[in-house]
Enzyme design. Structure first.
Site, PDB file in Angstrom:
ATOM      1  N   SER A  11      89.922  58.133  42.027  1.00  0.00           N
ATOM      2  CA  SER A  11      89.300  59.080  41.113  1.00  0.00           C
ATOM      3  C   SER A  11      88.538  60.188  41.831  1.00  0.00           C
ATOM      4  CB  SER A  11      88.363  58.354  40.145  1.00  0.00           C
ATOM      5  OG  SER A  11      87.348  57.668  40.858  1.00  0.00           O
ATOM      6  N   TYR A  25      76.323  45.955  51.440  1.00  0.00           N
ATOM      7  CA  TYR A  25      77.509  46.779  51.695  1.00  0.00           C
ATOM      8  C   TYR A  25      78.106  46.471  53.063  1.00  0.00           C
ATOM      9  CZ  TYR A  25      80.446  50.905  52.308  1.00  0.00           C
ATOM     10  OH  TYR A  25      81.504  51.749  52.544  1.00  0.00           O
ATOM     11  N   LYS A  60      81.952  45.008  54.223  1.00  0.00           N
ATOM     12  CA  LYS A  60      82.868  45.680  55.144  1.00  0.00           C
ATOM     13  C   LYS A  60      83.178  44.807  56.358  1.00  0.00           C
ATOM     14  CE  LYS A  60      83.693  49.232  52.699  1.00  0.00           C
ATOM     15  NZ  LYS A  60      85.028  49.400  52.101  1.00  0.00           N
TER      16      LYS A  60
END
Length: 289
Positions: free
Chosen positions: A14, A149, A153
């Site tokens: 998007s 976060y 990862k």
């Protein structure tokens, strides 16, 4: 018999990286499927580039299964590229992250790609395709306020490394794009909880500096990044490729620089010296309930 048109599925399309990468693969002649939770921001991909867009929530098994059914029928069971790019930011002190926030972050950044790989494996094996992941230098460097976060990862880096080994018998390549600064809209804008023990006036500047880290470091344009990543999908035999501003430097920082120096540098860069001093003094005297 006519040559089969190559196919690519790009998640998180998007905006930013996903949007630009979908365009790049379309320009290279792929039949591209761009997916995200919202259709409206992807309309240009359909209208201007002829890209197929549809809703896909990687955190929903039902949504992933519906996507598999559609892709199997529309591609006759072949998928040449799966780019697991959808991502969820979470930039908060570790002790402030709620169950809802860390669950959502892992659902999108880790469990979503795992679902897609599992469900779409037959299509990728049929095509002898390539599976890619948007990794991050945050999975390697201990940036403050990035526990959640960064851990997603780091998890996806290891998942990709092991998946690469497991997919060898089937002729499917796996690449992990360890990403530095790229122009995108992933900044976490949520305020600290009112009850946070970090909530002192001096934290505001540090938090802004951390959340806008990519924006402040000459981020690579998304279309430039997309060209490099498309090349990686088509030609690279490596597991880890480093793309985006300072990706190679930060990706190898802890291999040559002692950790205590890196930690000192991070505290200095994000202006956390006064914050740490004030909090240390405050909580050496106050009892926390």
């Amino acid at each position: 018999m006519p040559e089969r048109q190559k196919t690519a599925l790009i998640t998180g399309a998007s905006s930013g990286i996903g949007f630009a990468t979908a365009i790049e693969f379309a320009k290279r002649g792929y039949k591209v499927y761009a997916v995200a939770r919202r259709l409206e921001p992807m309309q240009e991909l359909k209208d201007k580039y002829g890209i197929t867009i549809f809703k896909l929530d990687v955190s929903s098994l039902d949504s992933v299964k519906e996507a598999k059914k559609f892709l199997t029928e529309d591609t006759s069971g072949y998928l040449d590229v799966l780019f697991n790019n959808a991502g969820q930011s979470c930039t908060f002190p570790a002790i402030d992250v709620t169950d809802e926030w860390f669950t959502q972050c892992f659902e999108v950044n880790v469990f979503g790609p795992m679902r897609l790989v599992r469900e779409l494996a037959p299509l990728l094996i049929n095509a002898k395709g390539v599976i890619g992941f948007t990794g991050s230098v945050s999975g390697l460097v201990p940036f403050p306020f990035s526990c959640t976060y960064s851990s997603t990862k780091a998890a996806i880096h290891q998942y990709a490394a092991t998946l690469r080994l497991e997919m060898k018998p089937f002729g499917v390549r796996v690449i992990n794009v360890i990403t530095g600064a790229v122009k995108s809209d992933i900044e976490d804008k949520r305020p600290l909880p009112a009850t946070s023990i970090w909530k002192i006036p001096e934290i505001e500047e540090a938090l802004v500096l951390r959340r806008q880290m990519a924006k402040r470091n000459n981020p690579m344009e998304a279309d430039v990044y997309a060209k490099k990543v498309a090349d990686d999908f088509e030609y690279s035999s490596a597991l880890n490729v480093y793309r985006g501003t300072k990706a190679s430097y930060l990706g190898h920082l802890l291999e040559w620089c002692p950790r205590f120096i890196v930690e000192w540098g991070l505290i200095r860069q994000f202006k956390l010296g006064d914050v740490y001093r004030i909090l240390s003094e405050k909580y050496s005297k106050e009892h926390i309930d």
